[in-house]
Design a protein around this motif. Structure first.
Motif, PDB file in Angstrom:
ATOM      1  N   VAL A   1      31.096  46.456  -9.979  1.00  0.00           N
ATOM      2  CA  VAL A   1      32.316  46.952  -9.340  1.00  0.00           C
ATOM      3  C   VAL A   1      32.137  48.406  -8.919  1.00  0.00           C
ATOM      4  O   VAL A   1      32.491  48.792  -7.798  1.00  0.00           O
ATOM      5  N   TRP A   2      31.541  49.235  -9.805  1.00  0.00           N
ATOM      6  CA  TRP A   2      31.338  50.645  -9.472  1.00  0.00           C
ATOM      7  C   TRP A   2      30.371  50.818  -8.302  1.00  0.00           C
ATOM      8  O   TRP A   2      30.502  51.751  -7.505  1.00  0.00           O
ATOM      9  N   LYS A   3      29.413  49.904  -8.172  1.00  0.00           N
ATOM     10  CA  LYS A   3      28.475  49.988  -7.062  1.00  0.00           C
ATOM     11  C   LYS A   3      29.125  49.604  -5.745  1.00  0.00           C
ATOM     12  O   LYS A   3      28.804  50.148  -4.689  1.00  0.00           O
ATOM     13  N   GLU A   4      30.030  48.631  -5.786  1.00  0.00           N
ATOM     14  CA  GLU A   4      30.604  48.110  -4.553  1.00  0.00           C
ATOM     15  C   GLU A   4      31.868  48.839  -4.120  1.00  0.00           C
ATOM     16  O   GLU A   4      32.302  48.703  -2.978  1.00  0.00           O
ATOM     17  N   ILE A   5      32.476  49.608  -5.017  1.00  0.00           N
ATOM     18  CA  ILE A   5      33.753  50.243  -4.687  1.00  0.00           C
ATOM     19  C   ILE A   5      33.542  51.334  -3.640  1.00  0.00           C
ATOM     20  O   ILE A   5      32.526  52.035  -3.630  1.00  0.00           O
ATOM     21  N   SER A   6      34.479  51.494  -2.752  1.00  0.00           N
ATOM     22  CA  SER A   6      34.380  52.533  -1.727  1.00  0.00           C
ATOM     23  C   SER A   6      34.985  53.829  -2.260  1.00  0.00           C
ATOM     24  O   SER A   6      35.890  53.813  -3.103  1.00  0.00           O
ATOM     25  N   PRO A   7      34.482  54.982  -1.806  1.00  0.00           N
ATOM     26  CA  PRO A   7      35.018  56.275  -2.287  1.00  0.00           C
ATOM     27  C   PRO A   7      36.512  56.431  -2.050  1.00  0.00           C
ATOM     28  O   PRO A   7      37.188  57.160  -2.787  1.00  0.00           O
ATOM     29  N   ASP A   8      37.050  55.769  -1.028  1.00  0.00           N
ATOM     30  CA  ASP A   8      38.481  55.917  -0.735  1.00  0.00           C
ATOM     31  C   ASP A   8      39.351  55.284  -1.812  1.00  0.00           C
ATOM     32  O   ASP A   8      40.542  55.621  -1.926  1.00  0.00           O
ATOM     33  N   GLN A   9      38.792  54.381  -2.603  1.00  0.00           N
ATOM     34  CA  GLN A   9      39.572  53.715  -3.646  1.00  0.00           C
ATOM     35  C   GLN A   9      39.531  54.447  -4.985  1.00  0.00           C
ATOM     36  O   GLN A   9      40.273  54.101  -5.900  1.00  0.00           O
ATOM     37  N   LEU A  10      38.634  55.457  -5.097  1.00  0.00           N
ATOM     38  CA  LEU A  10      38.496  56.175  -6.356  1.00  0.00           C
ATOM     39  C   LEU A  10      39.642  57.159  -6.558  1.00  0.00           C
ATOM     40  O   LEU A  10      40.112  57.800  -5.620  1.00  0.00           O
ATOM     41  N   MET A  11      40.066  57.282  -7.813  1.00  0.00           N
ATOM     42  CA  MET A  11      41.087  58.255  -8.200  1.00  0.00           C
ATOM     43  C   MET A  11      40.430  59.301  -9.101  1.00  0.00           C
ATOM     44  O   MET A  11      39.863  58.960 -10.146  1.00  0.00           O
ATOM     45  N   ASP A  12      40.484  60.567  -8.692  1.00  0.00           N
ATOM     46  CA  ASP A  12      39.826  61.647  -9.419  1.00  0.00           C
ATOM     47  C   ASP A  12      40.855  62.559 -10.064  1.00  0.00           C
ATOM     48  O   ASP A  12      41.961  62.767  -9.541  1.00  0.00           O
ATOM     49  N   TYR A  13      40.422  63.136 -11.199  1.00  0.00           N
ATOM     50  CA  TYR A  13      41.256  64.133 -11.873  1.00  0.00           C
ATOM     51  C   TYR A  13      40.321  65.098 -12.574  1.00  0.00           C
ATOM     52  O   TYR A  13      39.443  64.682 -13.340  1.00  0.00           O
ATOM     53  N   LYS A  14      40.503  66.416 -12.329  1.00  0.00           N
ATOM     54  CA  LYS A  14      39.575  67.418 -12.837  1.00  0.00           C
ATOM     55  C   LYS A  14      40.244  68.306 -13.881  1.00  0.00           C
ATOM     56  O   LYS A  14      41.431  68.638 -13.777  1.00  0.00           O
ATOM     57  N   LEU A  15      39.418  68.694 -14.874  1.00  0.00           N
ATOM     58  CA  LEU A  15      39.855  69.614 -15.917  1.00  0.00           C
ATOM     59  C   LEU A  15      38.756  70.670 -16.104  1.00  0.00           C
ATOM     60  O   LEU A  15      37.572  70.350 -16.051  1.00  0.00           O
ATOM     61  N   ARG A  16      39.156  71.918 -16.351  1.00  0.00           N
ATOM     62  CA  ARG A  16      38.180  72.958 -16.602  1.00  0.00           C
ATOM     63  C   ARG A  16      38.045  73.199 -18.099  1.00  0.00           C
ATOM     64  O   ARG A  16      38.948  72.892 -18.879  1.00  0.00           O
ATOM     65  N   CYS A  17      36.882  73.751 -18.490  1.00  0.00           N
ATOM     66  CA  CYS A  17      36.591  73.983 -19.903  1.00  0.00           C
ATOM     67  C   CYS A  17      36.973  75.407 -20.291  1.00  0.00           C
ATOM     68  O   CYS A  17      36.722  76.358 -19.546  1.00  0.00           O
ATOM     69  N   VAL A  18      37.584  75.534 -21.457  1.00  0.00           N
ATOM     70  CA  VAL A  18      37.976  76.839 -22.004  1.00  0.00           C
ATOM     71  C   VAL A  18      37.393  76.939 -23.408  1.00  0.00           C
ATOM     72  O   VAL A  18      37.596  76.040 -24.233  1.00  0.00           O
ATOM     73  N   PHE A  19      36.670  78.036 -23.685  1.00  0.00           N
ATOM     74  CA  PHE A  19      36.059  78.245 -24.998  1.00  0.00           C
ATOM     75  C   PHE A  19      36.792  79.376 -25.707  1.00  0.00           C
ATOM     76  O   PHE A  19      36.987  80.454 -25.148  1.00  0.00           O
ATOM     77  N   GLU A  20      37.185  79.096 -26.950  1.00  0.00           N
ATOM     78  CA  GLU A  20      37.934  80.068 -27.730  1.00  0.00           C
ATOM     79  C   GLU A  20      37.219  80.332 -29.051  1.00  0.00           C
ATOM     80  O   GLU A  20      36.647  79.412 -29.656  1.00  0.00           O
ATOM     81  N   THR A  21      37.268  81.605 -29.489  1.00  0.00           N
ATOM     82  CA  THR A  21      36.762  81.943 -30.816  1.00  0.00           C
ATOM     83  C   THR A  21      37.828  81.575 -31.835  1.00  0.00           C
ATOM     84  O   THR A  21      38.982  81.317 -31.484  1.00  0.00           O
ATOM     85  N   PRO A  22      37.479  81.535 -33.126  1.00  0.00           N
ATOM     86  CA  PRO A  22      38.499  81.245 -34.142  1.00  0.00           C
ATOM     87  C   PRO A  22      39.677  82.199 -34.106  1.00  0.00           C
ATOM     88  O   PRO A  22      40.768  81.856 -34.553  1.00  0.00           O
ATOM     89  N   ARG A  23      39.484  83.399 -33.573  1.00  0.00           N
ATOM     90  CA  ARG A  23      40.592  84.351 -33.476  1.00  0.00           C
ATOM     91  C   ARG A  23      41.455  84.118 -32.258  1.00  0.00           C
ATOM     92  O   ARG A  23      42.481  84.767 -32.096  1.00  0.00           O
ATOM     93  N   GLY A  24      40.989  83.221 -31.368  1.00  0.00           N
ATOM     94  CA  GLY A  24      41.794  82.896 -30.203  1.00  0.00           C
ATOM     95  C   GLY A  24      41.390  83.614 -28.951  1.00  0.00           C
ATOM     96  O   GLY A  24      42.080  83.526 -27.941  1.00  0.00           O
ATOM     97  N   THR A  25      40.292  84.335 -28.962  1.00  0.00           N
ATOM     98  CA  THR A  25      39.854  85.039 -27.763  1.00  0.00           C
ATOM     99  C   THR A  25      39.274  84.047 -26.773  1.00  0.00           C
ATOM    100  O   THR A  25      38.452  83.204 -27.131  1.00  0.00           O
ATOM    101  N   ASN A  26      39.687  84.132 -25.541  1.00  0.00           N
ATOM    102  CA  ASN A  26      39.204  83.233 -24.501  1.00  0.00           C
ATOM    103  C   ASN A  26      37.829  83.714 -24.041  1.00  0.00           C
ATOM    104  O   ASN A  26      37.693  84.810 -23.503  1.00  0.00           O
ATOM    105  N   LEU A  27      36.807  82.850 -24.251  1.00  0.00           N
ATOM    106  CA  LEU A  27      35.444  83.230 -23.866  1.00  0.00           C
ATOM    107  C   LEU A  27      35.199  83.048 -22.380  1.00  0.00           C
ATOM    108  O   LEU A  27      34.158  83.437 -21.876  1.00  0.00           O
ATOM    109  N   ASN A  28      36.117  82.431 -21.669  1.00  0.00           N
ATOM    110  CA  ASN A  28      35.922  82.292 -20.219  1.00  0.00           C
ATOM    111  C   ASN A  28      36.091  83.625 -19.511  1.00  0.00           C
ATOM    112  O   ASN A  28      35.545  83.850 -18.451  1.00  0.00           O
ATOM    113  N   ASP A  29      36.920  84.510 -20.096  1.00  0.00           N
ATOM    114  CA  ASP A  29      37.052  85.853 -19.542  1.00  0.00           C
ATOM    115  C   ASP A  29      36.030  86.740 -20.223  1.00  0.00           C
ATOM    116  O   ASP A  29      36.360  87.766 -20.823  1.00  0.00           O
TER     117      ASP A  29
END
Length: 280
Positions: free
Chosen positions: A103-131
């Motif tokens: 099914v994944w081989k035959e499916i056309s890109p127009d039928q795919l549903m995408d959803y994106k999420l970004r990664c956030v890394f935090e220290t135990p103290r809560g500091t955001n390592l992405n910044d």
């Protein structure tokens, strides 16, 4: 491209507690609120840096699944972490299709549903390592300071050892000058002993070479004697065979001379026996 039909939690960010080498696991929950079976795949921009289980599958109507995502214990550049993203691809399963891979081989890109999420890394103290731009710069400065301190320690240690070596040399030189003649005589004695040892070694080496040459000569002489002995044996054997041949010669001639007379005698005896039988 159709809208995503799955409910994805969290919605925008995947938060990781700690660094990559600590291997903390975070979870993504997928829910299927529809009346259709939905196929899904989990993709990432850094596939070699995360364990994702399961990374694909199917959700029945009103079904749910938890996706475990664990950073692998590898080094990751702090400036690279904020670029990591995950994407959920999904598609409604066609009716009558049981082979998901097909099914994944035959499916056309127009039928795919995408959803994106970004990664956030935090220290135990809560500091955001992405910044982490400033933090990365601070880390670089700290590394340079440590490197400079290590180089300074190494330079001081090298200077100290060089100074001690020079002082030791000066002390030894002064002591040698004070002891003067005694040191000179001991040096001469050492040299004479060394020369005697070298002379003895040379004599021993020459003796060994001479013995080896003598051994080689003896081996050649031994081989020559063996060959001479073998030749004599062969010569004596040939003479004996010739002598035996000559000794049998006269006997054979005498036998050849006697054979006709012996035949005549036997013939006459037989003739006498026959004549006797007729006249008796």
């Amino acid at each position: 491209m159709p809208n995503q039909v799955l409910i994805i939690e969290p919605q925008n960010e995947l938060k990781f507690r700690g660094l990559f080498d600590q291997g903390y696991t975070t979870y993504m929950k997928l829910s299927n609120p529809t009346n259709d079976t939905v196929l899904f795949k989990i993709k990432t921009t850094a596939p070699k840096k995360y364990y994702v289980r399961p990374n694909s599958g199917s959700l029945e109507p009103n079904g749910k699944v938890d996706i475990a995502i664990t950073p692998q214990p590898v080094y990751v550049d702090p400036n690279e972490k904020h670029k990591h993203k995950f994407m959920v691809q999904s598609v409604i399963a066609p009716e009558g299709k049981t082979n998901i891979e097909q099914v994944w081989k035959e499916i056309s890109p127009d039928q795919l549903m995408d959803y994106k999420l970004r990664c956030v890394f935090e220290t135990p103290r809560g500091t955001n390592l992405n910044d982490a731009g400033d933090n990365a710069a601070q880390n670089e400065v700290t590394k340079k300071r440590v490197a400079v301190a290590d180089e300074a320690k190494a330079s001081n240690a090298s200077h100290s050892s060089s100074k001690e070596a020079v002082e030791g040399f000066i002390q030894n030189e002064a002591k040698r000058r004070d002891e003067g003649p005694a040191d000179s005589s001991s040096v001469k004695t050492a040299f004479s002993k060394s020369e005697n040892v070298e002379s003895d070694l040379q004599k021993a080496t020459n003796e060994v070479i001479h013995l080896r040459e003598e051994e080689s000569k003896l081996r050649h002489e031994n081989l020559r004697l063996k060959e001479e002995l073998l030749r004599l044996h062969q010569q004596v054997g040939g003479e004996q065979v010739a002598a035996r041949g000559h000794s049998y010669g006269p006997e054979k001639k005498e036998q050849a001379v006697l054979m006709p007379w012996l035949a005549i005698a036997i013939g006459m005896a037989l003739l006498g026996i026959i004549i006797g039988k007729f006249f008796m």
